[in-house]
Design an enzyme around this catalytic site. Structure first.
Site, short mmCIF file in Angstrom:
data_model
loop_
_atom_site.label_atom_id
_atom_site.label_comp_id
_atom_site.label_asym_id
_atom_site.label_seq_id
_atom_site.Cartn_x
_atom_site.Cartn_y
_atom_site.Cartn_z
N ALA A 49 -6.28 13.31 5.42
CA ALA A 49 -5.71 14.66 5.45
C ALA A 49 -6.70 15.66 6.05
O ALA A 49 -6.31 16.56 6.79
CB ALA A 49 -5.32 15.10 4.04
N GLU A 50 -7.99 15.52 5.74
CA GLU A 50 -9.00 16.42 6.29
C GLU A 50 -9.14 16.20 7.79
O GLU A 50 -9.24 17.15 8.59
CB GLU A 50 -10.34 16.20 5.59
N TYR A 51 -9.14 14.93 8.22
CA TYR A 51 -9.21 14.62 9.66
C TYR A 51 -8.02 15.24 10.38
O TYR A 51 -8.16 15.85 11.45
CB TYR A 51 -9.23 13.11 9.87
N LEU A 106 0.01 7.60 17.62
CA LEU A 106 1.29 8.30 17.50
C LEU A 106 1.07 9.76 17.13
O LEU A 106 0.11 10.10 16.43
CB LEU A 106 2.16 7.64 16.43
N LYS A 130 4.68 2.84 7.87
CA LYS A 130 3.42 2.93 8.61
C LYS A 130 2.32 2.29 7.76
O LYS A 130 1.84 2.90 6.80
CB LYS A 130 3.07 4.38 8.93
N LYS A 144 10.93 5.35 16.05
CA LYS A 144 10.86 5.15 17.50
C LYS A 144 12.27 5.17 18.07
O LYS A 144 13.21 4.63 17.46
CB LYS A 144 10.21 3.80 17.82
N CYS A 176 -23.57 15.84 -29.49
CA CYS A 176 -22.12 15.82 -29.31
C CYS A 176 -21.60 17.23 -29.05
O CYS A 176 -21.92 18.16 -29.82
CB CYS A 176 -21.47 15.23 -30.56
N CYS A 214 -17.25 14.00 -37.18
CA CYS A 214 -16.92 14.61 -35.88
C CYS A 214 -15.41 14.83 -35.81
O CYS A 214 -14.63 13.88 -35.90
CB CYS A 214 -17.39 13.70 -34.74
#
Length: 797
Positions: free
Chosen positions: A36-38, A85, A128, A303, A421, A457
């Site tokens: 997605a970044e590319y 593509l 794909k 296609k 903790c 705890c």
């Protein structure tokens, strides 16, 4: 500085960055940013070049494909370029693509109707695949060369490697193929194959892969074809390149179906549709089934189906005008690690959680991600302030996959485990792993840190109660997480036993309660007082004891008293109970606090009455042999064969102890070698070990598991020894009910599919488990078949 100069600088920067990403992706197989970044960077560059056409150059990433061929492989020149593509990210992008196609074919298509509707174009559709694009050259039906796409014009010669991919035919089948045929497609790795490969890599200490695409690319581009051959690679054809001495069908789908007839694998999801509406429906259908497919996909490829139309439409600089990849929303994204916080679970485990700068991933805003444990933090090399790649697939919790180290800021801070903790302030200690082998113990640091505060705890107490009342445990309806938190915060519940002494006056005062809801909750608590032994064991929350192990303990040993007193060595005679789990069980019941809570639960005041208690299961009567007993003592140098010989010569435990103390007799014994004899002598020279061995034997005898105990005849169950898996939605009954009924017939119901699975019951919506079963050839049954099976054995829905 002019706008043109600013644009030129940004274009140069984007080209440099994209070239670097291309090199890491295509050549090193080590991408540093998600797709997605590319794509964002690429779209920005493309838009700038469209605004400033005078700045476009032949070297721009928008004008070519991928990266240069690796020098380690020979070069292959693609006579027909292998182009990538164009992408459609939104529905409007797909509509625009279809419009451009129809405009480009205006002279070829029939006229529209009177109401303005244009003629529809027929498209081929297929998923794909997320793998590595390759070219396979067949000459006179024989595979003569394999090549990567490379930069689209020049790729790498990987002929030796593609020949190892099992579903690539080395010779075409049938007849009618051209003398020279270049098949193009994707080499990929299935999800199951990827998981198996990473498991093997971890076992051998090798490099694990981030995703199936990286694994496939890295496997196919090995310099040693033997390594490629050992990897679970597959091939799927999607198109063609060079063709000589013959012809192909005149449609995209027809060509792929011809490939299939010639033995070349194609997508099972290949489909022909009419118009953009057909494309939209196909995209929606595949999107819904994405997680159930046996392989990873990142979109759908459309296609134009007619080859003459493809030729008419032609190409742009780097992509065909007649095809588009409609991408799914990104499952991987870049974001910033703002902080790492630590959560405390019911067993006291202190777990790191990533706090992220919010980002959209697969349509969901993600601000938190799991980090599992500190070993994972170390493996990632994670620091606060890092830019990270996160992944979200289906309903899986978002996970930090990778650190983008080149973007690390100067003020990044290391992740440190708190000394105390975060909930109760008690000390946090790292767990220790105790390994017992050959009579010795070795201690190493574990991956888990624990708060030592136990039920002091609040976090541990709340989580313990939530687990205790859960549906698969005591099944107390109406006791949700928020109600449990109120009960603990107000001091009304300090252990599970306190639930059974709650009064009307205490409950009605809780937020959200009135008369009816109070009576309903108290009634649900009362109704839970008769749990099965298995449910009760599971509800106790013993570390590493899940529902299946709890069922095994209950069925095998038959009573709580036996389970409580069972020595760890005795527990290891039960299937799937290893030494570490056995010690967890034993230590849990040896703990004074745990014993006190169990006693309270079972006393008259609290009123828990266990059901389904009985005798030791028949299959475990006399299950121990003297040889097994000796082997389980882990005496150095005495394995299964030596233990068997020693058992035959000594006859019983006391005979073995006596032999170990009679050096003269032991020295002439032929049952053991000299080293094993000395180990035996040293082992039983310790009075504590002698006493322990006698205690184990005494308990085996008491439980009826001793080799001299009376054997019992096990009543045969029709599904005994079979492993079943349930997946999808069942309509006549819940999956929990179906599981109980299958188990009553002797089956083991597992959560995952393997080659050892006997049958998978698949209802509507069945996903990856069904796909894996089909891949492995495991029998599959629908709900109607399950109901018939149950009815044949006298069980109703």
């Amino acid at each position: 500085m002019t706008d043109s100069q600013t644009a030129a600088q940004r274009i140069a920067q984007l080209r440099s960055e994209l070239d670097a990403h291309n090199y890491r992706y295509y050549v090193l197989d080590e991408p540093s940013v998600p797709d997605a970044e590319y794509d964002r960077l690429f779209r920005e560059l493309k838009a700038l070049e469209e605004e400033h056409p005078d700045l476009v150059s032949a070297e721009s990433p928008t004008q070519r494909v991928g990266g240069a061929a690796a020098a380690a492989f020979g070069e292959v020149r693609h006579e027909v370029p292998m182009l990538s593509l164009g992408n459609a990210f939104e529905e409007q992008d797909l509509l625009d693509f279809d419009r451009r196609v129809r405009e480009g074919l205006a002279d070829q298509l029939p006229a529209g109707d009177l109401f303005g509707g244009g003629a529809e174009v027929e498209y081929s559709c297929e998923p794909k695949l997320d793998g590595l694009a390759v070219s396979l050259l067949y000459e006179n039906g024989r595979l003569t060369r394999g090549a990567t796409r490379g930069d689209g014009s020049t790729g790498e010669d990987i002929s030796a490697n593609v020949r190892t991919v099992r579903n690539i035919p080395l010779r075409l089948q049938g007849e009618g193929w051209p003398a020279v045929l270049e098949v193009r497609g994707e080499v990929y790795m299935s999800k199951a194959g990827f998981d198996a490969l990473n498991a093997r890599q971890m076992e051998s200490g090798g490099k694990t892969f981030a995703n199936p695409r990286n694994a496939a690319a890295g496997s196919l581009r090995q310099l040693d074809p033997k390594i490629t051959a050992s990897r679970p690679l597959e091939f799927c054809a999607y198109g063609f390149g060079r063709v000589e001495g013959g012809s192909l069908p005149d449609t995209q789908v027809g060509i792929l179906e011809a490939f299939k007839a010639w033995g070349v694998p194609i997508s099972r999801e290949l489909k022909r549709v009419q118009g953009v509406a057909g494309c939209q429906a196909y995209y929606a259908d595949i999107g819904e089934r994405r997680d159930s497919l046996a392989y990873e996909i990142d979109g759908v490829v459309f296609k134009v189906n007619r080859i003459d139309f493809q030729r008419e439409l032609g190409f742009r600089a780097r992509e065909p005008r007649w095809a588009v990849a409609h991408k799914f929303p990104a499952r991987e994204e870049l974001t910033e690690l703002l902080d790492v916080e630590f959560q405390v679970g019911r067993t006291g485990a202190v777990t790191p959680v990533a706090r992220l700068k919010p980002v959209q991933v697969a349509g969901v805003t993600v601000s938190n991600a799991t980090l599992h444990n500190m070993d994972e933090v170390a493996r990632l090399g994670l620091m606060i302030g890092d830019t990270v790649i996160i992944r979200r697939a289906g309903d899986v919790i978002p996970q930090v996959m990778q650190v983008v180290s080149e973007r690390r800021p100067a003020d990044a801070r290391p992740v440190r485990v708190p000394e105390h903790c975060p909930v109760c302030g008690s000390q946090v200690e790292r767990t220790q792993l105790v390994k017992r082998a050959k009579g010795r113990e070795s201690v190493s640091e574990g991956a888990i840190y624990r708060c030592v505060g136990r039920l002091f705890c609040q976090a541990q107490l709340k989580q313990s109660i939530i687990h205790f009342v859960s549906r698969r445990a005591m099944d107390i309806d109406g006791l949700g997480d928020k109600i449990v938190e109120q009960l603990v915060d107000k001091g009304l519940v300090k252990s599970p036993a306190d639930l059974f002494t709650l009064t009307y006056e205490q409950v009605v005062e809780l937020e959200g309660f009135a008369d009816l809801s109070t009576r309903n909750l108290l009634s649900a608590i009362a109704d839970s007082r008769r749990p099965s032994l298995a449910r009760f064991i599971y509800a106790l929350g013993i570390p590493d004891v899940g529902e299946e192990t709890a069922k095994l303990l209950a069925r095998a040993l038959g009573s709580l008293a036996r389970i409580e007193r069972a020595l760890p060595e005795v527990l290891t005679y039960l299937p799937d109970v290893g030494a570490e789990v056995a010690y967890e069980i034993h230590n849990f019941f040896a703990d004074e606090h745990n014993r006190k809570v169990i006693e309270q639960l079972l006393d008259e005041t609290h009123g828990i009455a266990l059901q389904e208690e009985g005798e030791l299961a028949a299959e475990f009567a006399a299950c121990a042999t003297l040889a097994d007993f000796i082997a389980k003592l882990d005496i150095a140098g005495i394995a299964a064969t030596g233990a068997k010989k020693l058992a035959e010569s000594a006859g019983d435990l006391e005979g073995i102890v006596a032999l170990s103390q009679d050096w003269l007799t032991l020295s002439v014994s032929k049952a053991l070698n000299e080293k094993a004899k000395q180990s035996l002598r040293d082992y039983f020279a310790d009075p504590q070990r002698v006493a322990r061995a006698r205690a184990i034997e005494a308990q085996l005898r008491e439980f009826g598991m001793h080799w001299q105990s009376e054997r019992k005849v096990a009543e045969g169950l029709p599904l005994a020894g079979q492993t079943w898996v349930l997946t999808g939605t069942l309509e006549a009954m819940s999956r929990d009910v179906a599981k109980d009924k299958l188990e009553s017939l002797g089956a083991k119901v597992a959560g995952s599919v393997s080659a050892k699975t006997h049958c998978v019951v698949a209802g509507p919506g069945a996903g990856s488990k069904l796909a894996k079963a089909q891949e492995l050839g495991v029998a599959v049954m629908d709900e109607e078949g399950l109901l018939a099976l149950l009815a044949a054995h006298g069980l109703s829905a």
